[in-house]
Design a protein around this motif. Sequence first.
Motif, mmCIF file in Angstrom:
data_model
loop_
_atom_site.group_PDB
_atom_site.id
_atom_site.type_symbol
_atom_site.label_atom_id
_atom_site.label_comp_id
_atom_site.label_asym_id
_atom_site.label_seq_id
_atom_site.Cartn_x
_atom_site.Cartn_y
_atom_site.Cartn_z
ATOM 1 N N TYR A 384 0.859 -1.105 0.208
ATOM 2 C CA TYR A 384 -0.089 0.065 -0.023
ATOM 3 C C TYR A 384 0.939 1.258 0.009
ATOM 4 O O TYR A 384 1.876 1.468 0.784
ATOM 5 C CB TYR A 384 -0.843 0.152 1.185
ATOM 6 C CG TYR A 384 -2.190 -0.835 1.004
ATOM 7 C CD1 TYR A 384 -2.904 -1.007 0.032
ATOM 8 C CD2 TYR A 384 -2.081 -1.926 2.121
ATOM 9 C CE1 TYR A 384 -4.040 -1.805 0.060
ATOM 10 C CE2 TYR A 384 -3.461 -3.002 2.029
ATOM 11 C CZ TYR A 384 -4.198 -3.089 0.994
ATOM 12 O OH TYR A 384 -5.184 -3.984 0.841
ATOM 13 N N ASP A 385 0.706 2.070 -0.839
ATOM 14 C CA ASP A 385 1.611 3.069 -1.095
ATOM 15 C C ASP A 385 1.064 4.346 -0.801
ATOM 16 O O ASP A 385 -0.232 4.912 -1.305
ATOM 17 C CB ASP A 385 2.145 3.136 -2.636
ATOM 18 C CG ASP A 385 3.160 4.094 -2.808
ATOM 19 O OD1 ASP A 385 3.971 4.545 -2.064
ATOM 20 O OD2 ASP A 385 3.352 4.619 -4.086
ATOM 21 N N ASP A 399 7.482 11.870 12.777
ATOM 22 C CA ASP A 399 8.240 10.966 13.760
ATOM 23 C C ASP A 399 7.798 9.660 13.697
ATOM 24 O O ASP A 399 8.615 8.722 13.804
ATOM 25 C CB ASP A 399 7.965 11.505 15.110
ATOM 26 C CG ASP A 399 8.643 11.057 16.071
ATOM 27 O OD1 ASP A 399 9.761 10.536 15.895
ATOM 28 O OD2 ASP A 399 8.539 11.399 17.664
ATOM 29 N N SER A 400 6.691 9.034 13.120
ATOM 30 C CA SER A 400 6.046 7.752 13.199
ATOM 31 C C SER A 400 5.018 7.789 12.252
ATOM 32 O O SER A 400 4.154 8.824 12.333
ATOM 33 C CB SER A 400 5.862 7.511 14.606
ATOM 34 O OG SER A 400 5.208 6.077 14.663
ATOM 35 N N ALA A 401 4.899 6.655 11.514
ATOM 36 C CA ALA A 401 3.717 6.124 10.628
ATOM 37 C C ALA A 401 3.621 4.923 10.685
ATOM 38 O O ALA A 401 4.203 4.138 10.449
ATOM 39 C CB ALA A 401 4.126 6.705 9.455
ATOM 40 N N THR A 402 2.291 4.323 10.742
ATOM 41 C CA THR A 402 1.808 2.956 10.810
ATOM 42 C C THR A 402 0.564 2.732 10.207
ATOM 43 O O THR A 402 -0.313 3.655 10.364
ATOM 44 C CB THR A 402 1.731 2.545 12.490
ATOM 45 O OG1 THR A 402 2.990 2.822 13.150
ATOM 46 C CG2 THR A 402 1.584 1.118 12.521
ATOM 47 N N LEU A 403 0.389 1.875 9.324
ATOM 48 C CA LEU A 403 -0.755 1.493 8.703
ATOM 49 C C LEU A 403 -1.605 0.227 9.713
ATOM 50 O O LEU A 403 -1.099 -0.574 10.036
ATOM 51 C CB LEU A 403 -0.531 0.711 7.204
ATOM 52 C CG LEU A 403 -1.913 0.376 6.543
ATOM 53 C CD1 LEU A 403 -2.781 1.432 6.425
ATOM 54 C CD2 LEU A 403 -1.554 -0.310 5.297
ATOM 55 N N SER A 615 4.688 -1.586 9.419
ATOM 56 C CA SER A 615 5.396 -0.476 9.538
ATOM 57 C C SER A 615 5.908 -0.288 7.951
ATOM 58 O O SER A 615 5.967 -1.328 7.077
ATOM 59 C CB SER A 615 6.524 -0.482 10.196
ATOM 60 O OG SER A 615 6.016 -0.805 11.574
ATOM 61 N N PRO A 616 6.131 0.836 7.547
ATOM 62 C CA PRO A 616 6.447 1.337 5.959
ATOM 63 C C PRO A 616 8.011 1.248 5.846
ATOM 64 O O PRO A 616 8.880 1.405 6.827
ATOM 65 C CB PRO A 616 6.052 2.531 5.971
ATOM 66 C CG PRO A 616 6.115 3.312 7.296
ATOM 67 C CD PRO A 616 5.903 2.094 8.408
ATOM 68 N N ILE A 617 8.176 0.843 4.619
ATOM 69 C CA ILE A 617 9.722 1.504 4.042
ATOM 70 C C ILE A 617 9.332 2.895 3.524
ATOM 71 O O ILE A 617 8.394 3.375 3.035
ATOM 72 C CB ILE A 617 10.016 0.525 2.950
ATOM 73 C CG1 ILE A 617 10.208 -0.974 3.323
ATOM 74 C CG2 ILE A 617 11.248 0.964 2.278
ATOM 75 C CD1 ILE A 617 10.306 -1.699 1.927
ATOM 76 N N LEU A 682 -4.509 5.229 9.140
ATOM 77 C CA LEU A 682 -3.038 5.592 9.095
ATOM 78 C C LEU A 682 -2.857 6.287 10.542
ATOM 79 O O LEU A 682 -3.270 7.336 10.818
ATOM 80 C CB LEU A 682 -2.598 6.619 7.937
ATOM 81 C CG LEU A 682 -1.269 7.061 8.043
ATOM 82 C CD1 LEU A 682 -0.152 5.796 7.757
ATOM 83 C CD2 LEU A 682 -0.755 8.141 7.251
ATOM 84 N N PHE A 683 -1.914 5.845 11.386
ATOM 85 C CA PHE A 683 -1.406 6.300 12.789
ATOM 86 C C PHE A 683 -0.332 7.236 12.362
ATOM 87 O O PHE A 683 0.842 6.494 12.124
ATOM 88 C CB PHE A 683 -1.412 5.351 13.804
ATOM 89 C CG PHE A 683 -2.801 4.758 14.186
ATOM 90 C CD1 PHE A 683 -3.908 4.978 13.739
ATOM 91 C CD2 PHE A 683 -2.965 4.308 15.572
ATOM 92 C CE1 PHE A 683 -5.147 4.429 14.147
ATOM 93 C CE2 PHE A 683 -3.823 3.689 15.959
ATOM 94 C CZ PHE A 683 -5.271 4.072 15.307
#
Length: 743
Positions: A384-385, A399-403, A615-617, A682-683
Motif C-alpha cells: 500500500y503506497d 516522527d512515526s507512521a503505521t498502517l 510499518s513502512p519502508i 493511518l496512525f
Amino acid sequence: MLSHSAIVKLKAILVIDLIIVGAAAGVYFYFQDQGMIAVAAKPAKFTLTNLTIDPLEAIVGDAVQISVNVTNIGDLEGNQTLNFEINNAVKDTENVTLAGGASEIVQFTDVEIKEGNYTVKVGDLTGNFTIKPAPPESSKIILSNLQVNPYEVWANQTVTLTATAENPTTEADNLTVRATVDDALVQTAVIEVDAGKTQTVEFNVSATTEGRHTVKLNTLSGSFTIVETGYHTLEIARSGGGPKPLVFTLNGETHGTPYIALLPVGEYTVSCPNPYDVGTGVLEFTSWNDGSTSPTRTFTLDKWLILVATYTLISGYASCPSLYTWNGTGYSYVTDVSNSGWLGYIGSINQNGNIIFSGGNPWDYVKLDKNQLATKTINGNSYYDMVISQEWDELFYLDSATLVVVDHPVGTDAYTTMTNYLNKGSTGQIYTVNSNNILSPIAATDGKGQNVLPDILKQDGVFTPGIYGDQSPSWNNITLNQLTVDLGNLSSAQQIKLVFTGIVDWGPYESYYNWIDQFKAAAAQGLVPDGTPVTPASYMEIKAANGSWVRVPQDRQIPIPSDSNPRTFVVDFTGLFPKGISDYQIRITNFWNVTYDYIGIDTSTQQNITVQKISPIATLSQFCSTNSTSSGNFTRYGDVTALVQNADDMYVIGRQGDQVELEFPTANLTAPAPGMVRDYFLFVACWFKDAPGEWGYGFTFTVDPMPFMAMSGFPYPADESYPYDAAHLAYLAEYNTRVIPAT
C-alpha cells in the motif's frame, strides 16, 4: 458463668443484630443500584484470556497468527503494554488503550524459517506451535503481479489476466494455476518453470452481467467491471496543491473534482483553470497524467479513462502536510495530517503581557477510503503506497507512521478517537459502531438559540453555523461558538458513543495577530489578570441532575476537527452521565469556528476486533522546487525507514517541496475472518511549523529549536530542551546533513 436463659437471650440478641445488619446492607445496595449512593470508579485493570495460536502446526515460512483477548475490567480508561514472546525473546510489542469494561482482540503474526517447537508467551498466558519442513512435493513457484486488462468492458468482451510465475530454486518445478470468475472455475493450466527463471501466465475470461466481477489466479485476486454497452467511465481528479476541489468544464458544463461519470463513447473537451486560486495559495497547471501539457484538451472516450490534472504551488500560506494514497492509477488526496501537531498553540498571557505557549500533540488517526486504496507491485512485492507531501511553506517533523488494519464484524463500522491538542501522547482508541441502528439527537441549538437539528441529522455537507471567536469587540468579552445537543433519554444504554463529523475554519491569520495584539495592549494597561487564556481551549460539558453544566474530564474532551476535509470520529461518553437522569444533554464550546455536519448516537456494546499493524519502508525526496526562506539542518534525501518506525523524537525533517513516500508491505497481512469486514487507518505522529507572519507566532523559521513530546509548549521555556543524549546526537549527525543556510 452465664445461665441457660442468659445464653438464650444473648443468642436472640445476636440474631436480631444480624437481621438489622443484613437489612441495612440490603438498603445500602438498593440505594447504590438506584444511583443514590455514589461508588468510586474502579481504576483500569487489564486481564488477558483466550490465547489463540493458528495453526498449531505450520511449515517453514508460513504465517502463524497469535491473538489474545484483552479486557479492561475497571471502570476508567487505561492502557497496557503487551509483549509477544517467542522462545523467551520479545518479537512484538503492542500498546492497548481500552475504555472501562471494553475488550479487544490483539493479534500478532509470526513467521519462522527454521523447523522446531516454539513457545509463545503473552503476559501470564503460554502456548506452543510446531514448524515443520516444507513437503518435497509442494511447488516452490511463486505467483505474483496479477494484472487485469481492461478493467472495464461490455458484456461478453474478453478480459486478459496475466501474472508472473517465478521459480527461485535450483531445480525445474511445476505449478497448477486455476483461473476463477466470481469463484467459478473457468480454466486450469499446469506450467513448468526452469530453475531460477520467470515466465508470464495468461488467461482470457469474460462475463455476461453488468457489475463488478471478482477474478482469481490461485490466491491472487483482482476484479473487472461490466458497464452498459456504448458507455465508459470517465474520472477527472486533481493532484497537488492542497485539498480544495478543482473546478473545470467538460464540453462546456462546469463540474468539480473528484468527478466520476458513466458517459457515452465519443469525443470530449476538458478545460482546467490556470492559474488557480485555492484561497490558501495560487496554483499553476503542470500537466495531465498522460503527459499532455495543455490545461484544455480534446480526447476520445472509448475505454475507462482517468485524467489527473497536476498543479504546483506558486504562492501560498499555511496548511499542514498533505496525505495521498495510491488508488491504482494515481494518488488521491485524503486529508491534511496532524491537525494538533501545529507548533505554536497559545495558552495564556501573564500580567506582563508575555505569551505562555501550551499544548500540541503530533498524533493523528486518519481513516482511509477503501475505494481510494489499492496495492502497488514493486519488484514483485505488493505494497500500500502513500505520500505525505509538504505543499505549503512550512517545516514538518515526521516522527512515526503505521498502517493499522482493523477487522470488525459485519454490520458495524469502525472509527477512532481524534487527538485533543491538550492531551499528550498516543491513544488511537478504535471503536465499533452499529451501522444499522444509529440514534439521532432530539434537539440542537447554537449559541444564538437557533434550531440547528436538521444540520446534524445526516452527512449531507450542510454544517451547523459557526462564528470565529476573536471577532468579539472586546478582549474581555469573548463571543464563543457554542452548540447544545439533547440526546434524548439514554438511561437504558450500556454504552454511549457519539459519532461526530466536523471541520474547523481557523479564520484569517491577520485577525489572529490582531487578537493577540489586543491582549498585549490590555496587559500593558494592567487590565489582564495573570493566566488569562488568549484563545480559550475547546471544551465539552454534560448537563447534571440539578441542571448545571459540568465539564467532561480532559481525557474525554472534544477535539478540534481537521481543517482540510471533514473528519468522522468517536467520543466515548460511557459512564460520564449521572445515574438516574432522563435528560441527556451535552454542550460544546469553541473559540474557533468549529462546525458539524453530523452527530449520531451509538448505544451498542464494543465488538471484538482484530488489529494488524504494518510499518513502512520510507523514502524522503523533493517533488518540486521552492522559494521558501526556511533554513537549518534538514534530513538528507533517501532511505529514512528507521526514522518512522517509532515515535522517539527522531524525525524526518522537511520543508516545502519535500515528500515522504511510505510503502506498507502486504505480504504478512492475513485476510478477514468469516463474518468480518476491513477498514484501514493511518496512525501518524508529525509536528509542523509555520513561517513567521503566517500563523508562526513566537519563533523563527528554522529547524531549531526542535520539538519533542515532553515539552510543555512551543516555543518552550529555557529550562526545557530537546533530548541531546547520545542516541539523539547520533541521529542528528547521521540523518540531518542537508544544510540550508538562512538567506
